[in-house]
Scaffold this active site. Structure first.
Site, PDB file in Angstrom:
ATOM      1  N   ASP A  19     -21.017   7.171   3.532  1.00 22.13           N
ATOM      2  CA  ASP A  19     -21.443   8.529   3.888  1.00 22.13           C
ATOM      3  C   ASP A  19     -20.375   9.249   4.708  1.00 22.13           C
ATOM      4  OD1 ASP A  19     -23.242  10.633   3.851  1.00 22.13           O
ATOM      5  OD2 ASP A  19     -24.214  10.014   5.710  1.00 22.13           O
ATOM      6  N   HIS A  36     -15.036  13.804  -1.615  1.00 20.98           N
ATOM      7  CA  HIS A  36     -15.501  12.802  -2.585  1.00 20.98           C
ATOM      8  C   HIS A  36     -14.299  12.127  -3.249  1.00 20.98           C
ATOM      9  CE1 HIS A  36     -19.553  13.953  -1.891  1.00 20.98           C
ATOM     10  NE2 HIS A  36     -19.478  15.117  -2.496  1.00 20.98           N
ATOM     11  N   LEU A 130     -15.581 -11.542  -7.481  1.00 23.84           N
ATOM     12  CA  LEU A 130     -16.459 -10.636  -6.717  1.00 23.84           C
ATOM     13  C   LEU A 130     -17.458  -9.925  -7.647  1.00 23.84           C
ATOM     14  CD1 LEU A 130     -16.985  -8.971  -3.983  1.00 23.84           C
ATOM     15  CD2 LEU A 130     -15.397  -7.306  -4.951  1.00 23.84           C
TER      16      LEU A 130
HETATM   17  C1  IPE Z   1     -26.864   8.487   1.224  1.00 23.33           C
HETATM   18  O1  IPE Z   1     -26.187   9.542   1.802  1.00 23.33           O
HETATM   19  C2  IPE Z   1     -26.522   8.384  -0.231  1.00 23.33           C
HETATM   20  C3  IPE Z   1     -25.168   7.964  -0.552  1.00 23.33           C
HETATM   21  C4  IPE Z   1     -24.226   7.646   0.297  1.00 23.33           C
HETATM   22  C5  IPE Z   1     -24.866   7.867  -1.954  1.00 23.33           C
HETATM   23  P1  IPE Z   1     -26.853  10.989   1.942  1.00 23.33           P
HETATM   24  O2  IPE Z   1     -25.828  11.858   2.560  1.00 23.33           O
HETATM   25  O3  IPE Z   1     -27.410  11.439   0.640  1.00 23.33           O
HETATM   26  O4  IPE Z   1     -28.065  10.697   2.937  1.00 23.33           O
HETATM   27  P2  IPE Z   1     -28.900  11.687   3.840  1.00 23.33           P
HETATM   28  O5  IPE Z   1     -29.313  12.829   2.983  1.00 23.33           O
HETATM   29  O6  IPE Z   1     -28.006  12.138   4.944  1.00 23.33           O
HETATM   30  O7  IPE Z   1     -30.031  10.878   4.355  1.00 23.33           O
HETATM   31  C1  IPE Z   2     -21.559  10.572   0.724  1.00 26.92           C
HETATM   32  O1  IPE Z   2     -20.988  11.628   1.423  1.00 26.92           O
HETATM   33  C2  IPE Z   2     -21.333  10.675  -0.759  1.00 26.92           C
HETATM   34  C3  IPE Z   2     -22.527  10.990  -1.546  1.00 26.92           C
HETATM   35  C4  IPE Z   2     -23.741  11.143  -1.090  1.00 26.92           C
HETATM   36  C5  IPE Z   2     -22.331  11.127  -2.977  1.00 26.92           C
HETATM   37  P1  IPE Z   2     -21.765  12.986   1.647  1.00 26.92           P
HETATM   38  O2  IPE Z   2     -21.479  13.883   0.496  1.00 26.92           O
HETATM   39  O3  IPE Z   2     -23.194  12.744   1.907  1.00 26.92           O
HETATM   40  O4  IPE Z   2     -21.053  13.546   2.943  1.00 26.92           O
HETATM   41  P2  IPE Z   2     -21.750  14.222   4.210  1.00 26.92           P
HETATM   42  O5  IPE Z   2     -22.769  13.243   4.705  1.00 26.92           O
HETATM   43  O6  IPE Z   2     -22.377  15.489   3.736  1.00 26.92           O
HETATM   44  O7  IPE Z   2     -20.636  14.430   5.164  1.00 26.92           O
HETATM   45 MG    MG Z   3     -24.262  12.400   3.598  1.00 26.75          MG
END
Ligand code: IPE
Ligand code: IPE
Ligand code: MG
Length: 246
Positions: A19, A36, A130
């Site tokens: 995240d 991303h 792995l």
């Molecule tokens: C969790 O992250 C999902 C992934 C990392 C794929 P999110 O950014 O979607 O989670 P929330 O919305 O902050 O809980």
């Molecule tokens: C995690 O990073 C990747 C996915 C959920 C696909 P985020 O896109 O949630 O990044 P933040 O949390 O908004 O910074």
């Molecule tokens: Mg996120």
């Protein structure tokens, strides 16, 4: 060289909620997509690190069942990135004897992406290094619901009795049941929540949360998590005395 004690303190199965990509990009005045793309580099590092450390299983959260609620442009871009990365990385994974598996509701993806997923899994299925599980269109609640439906169908068909629905049976029906249990769950990005990741499978995992945003995650950050894990006493309901080494 790793000693026996170090090997014992090493998790067999690590799960990661990657995240913070969006915030990382925004902090640099860039579009979330930029984050991303950089996140893919961190993923490559995490996979090599897990492979070098001889961790047996790595499960990563790439796209949740709730991530469809994001702006359409970001969702489309994430799908495109998933498609491209699968295509460009799978040969490298195969070369390193890594077995790739996608967990989640694949039927939610385009035909083109579903085909790519099947090809990638097929190429690496006989590898015994792995195990890399990628959770895509995955939700812990979906996983439990999916397993429940499977078991109910078996009962209705007369292949299973209600008394045969045990914790072991559910475990063998739900995603990852054939693999060692998750020992360590890492979440980057500073939030202390599960966000519908592996709900059943994290029952006894150690949970590690760090503020590092995913595009900044590297071998040192991974090692920090392993060091904290190594210092934990895992009691599984028992007392400290019971589990202490003799
Ligand atoms: C969790 O992250 C999902 C992934 C990392 C794929 P999110 O950014 O979607 O989670 P929330 O919305 O902050 O809980
Ligand atoms: C995690 O990073 C990747 C996915 C959920 C696909 P985020 O896109 O949630 O990044 P933040 O949390 O908004 O910074
Ligand atoms: Mg996120």
């Amino acid at each position: 060289m790793t000693t026996v004690t170090e090997q014992q303190a090493l998790p067999k199965h690590v799960a990661i909620i990657m995240d913070g990509n969006g915030r990382w990009a925004e902090s640099k005045g860039k579009h979330r997509v930029f984050g991303h793309k950089h996140g893919v580099k961190s993923l490559r590092k995490a996979i090599s690190f897990a492979n070098e450390k001889k961790i047996e299983v790595l499960t990563i959260y790439a796209f949740s069942s709730e991530n469809w609620k994001r702006p359409e442009k970001e969702v489309n871009m994430l799908m495109e990135l998933f498609f491209t990365v699968l295509g460009s990385e799978v040969k490298k994974l195969h070369k390193h004897n890594i077995k790739l598996k996608i967990i989640g509701d694949i039927s939610g993806f385009s035909e083109r992406l579903q085909k790519k997923v099947q090809q990638a899994e097929a190429l690496t299925q006989a590898n015994d290094g792995l195990v890399l599980n990628v959770a895509a269109n995955y939700g812990g609640r979906w996983d439990i619901t999916h397993a429940t439906k499977k078991l109910t169908r078996m009962v209705l068909q007369g292949d299973l009795t209600i008394d045969e629905i045990t914790e072991d049976k559910i475990n063998n029906t739900i995603s990852l049941g054939e693999l060692p249990a998750v020992d360590l769950m890492i979440r980057t990005g500073g939030d202390h929540r599960i966000s519908n990741f592996l709900l059943w499978q994290l029952a006894y995992a150690e949970l590690y949360f760090c503020d590092v945003l995913w595009p900044d995650f590297n071998g040192d950050a991974f090692q920090d998590a392993l060091d904290v894990f190594a210092g934990k006493e895992r009691r599984f309901g028992q007392t400290s005395e019971q589990v202490a080494p003799r």
